[in-house]
Design a protein around this motif. Structure first.
Motif, short mmCIF file in Angstrom:
data_model
loop_
_atom_site.label_atom_id
_atom_site.label_comp_id
_atom_site.label_asym_id
_atom_site.label_seq_id
_atom_site.Cartn_x
_atom_site.Cartn_y
_atom_site.Cartn_z
N CYS A 1 22.59 -9.85 -6.56
CA CYS A 1 22.49 -11.11 -7.30
C CYS A 1 22.22 -10.81 -8.77
CB CYS A 1 21.35 -11.94 -6.71
SG CYS A 1 20.92 -13.39 -7.69
N THR B 1 21.31 -12.97 -11.11
CA THR B 1 20.20 -13.73 -11.68
C THR B 1 18.89 -12.96 -11.59
OG1 THR B 1 21.30 -15.73 -10.91
CG2 THR B 1 19.01 -15.96 -11.62
N CYS B 2 18.65 -12.35 -10.44
CA CYS B 2 17.36 -11.68 -10.23
C CYS B 2 17.50 -10.17 -10.16
CB CYS B 2 16.70 -12.20 -8.95
SG CYS B 2 17.65 -11.82 -7.46
N CYS C 1 14.15 -16.73 -6.13
CA CYS C 1 15.36 -16.85 -6.95
C CYS C 1 16.22 -18.01 -6.45
CB CYS C 1 16.14 -15.55 -6.89
SG CYS C 1 17.76 -15.67 -7.69
N SER D 1 19.33 -18.61 -7.26
CA SER D 1 20.74 -18.26 -7.05
C SER D 1 20.97 -17.69 -5.65
CB SER D 1 21.20 -17.23 -8.08
OG SER D 1 21.01 -17.73 -9.38
N CYS D 2 20.05 -16.86 -5.20
CA CYS D 2 20.29 -16.17 -3.93
C CYS D 2 19.28 -16.57 -2.85
CB CYS D 2 20.25 -14.65 -4.13
SG CYS D 2 18.63 -14.07 -4.68
ZN LIG Z 1 18.76 -13.73 -6.90
#
Ligand SMILES: [Zn+2]
Ligand SMILES: [Zn+2]
Length: 392
Positions: free
Chosen positions: A173, A175-176, A199, A201-202
């Motif tokens: 991912c 984002t993180c 997170c 996103s995931c």
């Molecule tokens: Zn993530």
């Protein structure tokens, strides 16, 4: 956040028994089973269980008294609410101390939680699911194994639970960076602090699906009807739960299975009123049976038995059969069968019967001045039975 003592409505110097009693009373009221999924009741139930879990333990309580909630969270590996306190935990606490049947596992030391403490789990556990099982009184008396159909999320066959069309694990991912958490700097009146959240996103998994599986749309799981076997011990009541750990929905993309919570619904039996493990049944007798004594058939859960009615019994008097009730869930004494005598008055008389009653009237004694004087009625008996039941 409300104070634990206020939540339970007990004074700060309340003893362990008072705390237990207060919790039981309120938990019964806000039990999710009794409030048909009301979010408010569920929240109250969780709150109550959390407060109880801390205040019942002298060590945790002392920490709480000194440091507030922060004190109860710093217990290291044995800390009570690592990973959050959810409805499942609340139900387990209730079951452990009041439920019997289920709740045998160690609440906080069990699998899942311990693992989470050592290493952050990348997969998410499946949601718990509930199933209701109706039971007859006979089934409560004998114990029973039930097979129920439950719609559960199983790993998707097309992608083997990965959620990816190619059947491979997802990419990291962005984002993180694969950590599964986001750190957000926030400003408050106390200064800046960094909060760590899952997170977005995931969802905490640390990886994302680049080419989602067509059949499950990247979830890695699909719904299927399954048959589940539930062993129900003898003597359960509608207040008991059975928790089938790790038998519920799988989590998304390879997450472990959640639990199935089995809610028991004991069907009303018109022949009996249940008072804890005791069963109360009304026994109709005629004038002459009450006066002369008689043997009458009374229902039991399994069939019937003969009840010896002594001569001179009064309406409202009770006859107790030791052990004729329901088995005790925790292996205690079997309940009793209680026959409550009701003298039946005929509503229509044949000319012959009328003549007999006429001549009986000329012979019979006048009634006593009061029920107490009649000697039969045990006043307050039923209220005592009820008291014993509610305070149990
Ligand atoms: Zn993530
Ligand atoms: Zn799939």
């Amino acid at each position: 956040m409300a104070d634990y003592y206020d939540i339970l409505g007990v004074p700060r110097d309340a003893g362990p028994e008072a705390i237990k009693k207060a919790y039981r009373k309120l938990a019964m009221k806000y039990h999710p089973d009794r409030n048909s999924g009301s979010d408010e009741a569920e929240a109250r139930f969780k709150e109550l269980s959390e407060a109880y879990e801390v205040l019942k333990d002298p060590e945790k309580r002392a920490m709480y008294d000194r440091f507030g909630k922060a004190g109860t969270k710093s217990g290291g590996a044995g800390g009570p609410f690592q990973g959050g306190f959810d409805l499942h935990d609340a139900i387990e606490i209730f079951m452990r101390d009041f439920g019997g049947g289920g709740g045998f596992e160690e609440v906080f030391g069990g699998q899942g939680r311990g693992g989470r403490g050592r290493r952050r789990s990348r997969t998410r556990k499946g949601e718990n699911t509930r199933v209701r099982i109706p039971l007859t009184l006979q089934e409560v008396a004998s114990g029973v194994t039930k097979r129920v159909r439950v719609a559960l999320l199983d790993p998707c066959e097309a992608c083997e639970g990965t959620g990816s069309a190619e059947g491979e694990a997802g990419g990291t991912c962005s984002t993180c960076g694969g950590r599964g958490e986001e750190r957000v700097a926030q400003r408050s009146v106390f200064g800046q602090f960094v909060s760590v959240t899952t997170c977005r996103s995931c969802g905490g998994e640390g990886s994302v699906v680049r080419d989602p599986c067509r059949s499950c749309k990247g979830e890695g799981r699909t719904r299927r009807e399954r048959e589940v076997e539930v062993e129900i011990p003898r003597g359960v009541s509608s207040e008991n739960f059975i928790s089938l750990r790790g038998k519920g929905n799988v989590g998304p993309r390879g997450g472990p299975r959640g639990d199935i919570l089995v809610l028991l619904e004991i069907e009303d039996d018109p022949r009996f009123v249940r008072e804890g493990n005791d069963l109360v049944t009304d026994v109709l007798v005629t004038f002459s049976q009450a006066a002369l004594g008689a043997e009458v058939e009374v229902p039991t859960v399994e069939g019937s038995r003969t009840l010896e009615v002594p001569p001179g019994i009064q309406s409202g008097q009770a006859i107790r059969f030791r052990g004729g009730g329901l088995p005790d869930l925790n292996g205690g004494a079997q309940g009793d069968l209680i026959g409550r005598i009701r003298v039946w008055t005929p509503t229509e008389l044949t000319p012959e019967q009328e003549t007999l009653f006429q001549s009986l009237r000329e012979e019979e004694d006048p009634v006593p001045d009061s029920v107490a004087e009649a000697g039969g009625e045990r006043r307050g008996f039923w209220s005592r039975v009820r008291e014993a039941f509610t305070s149990g």
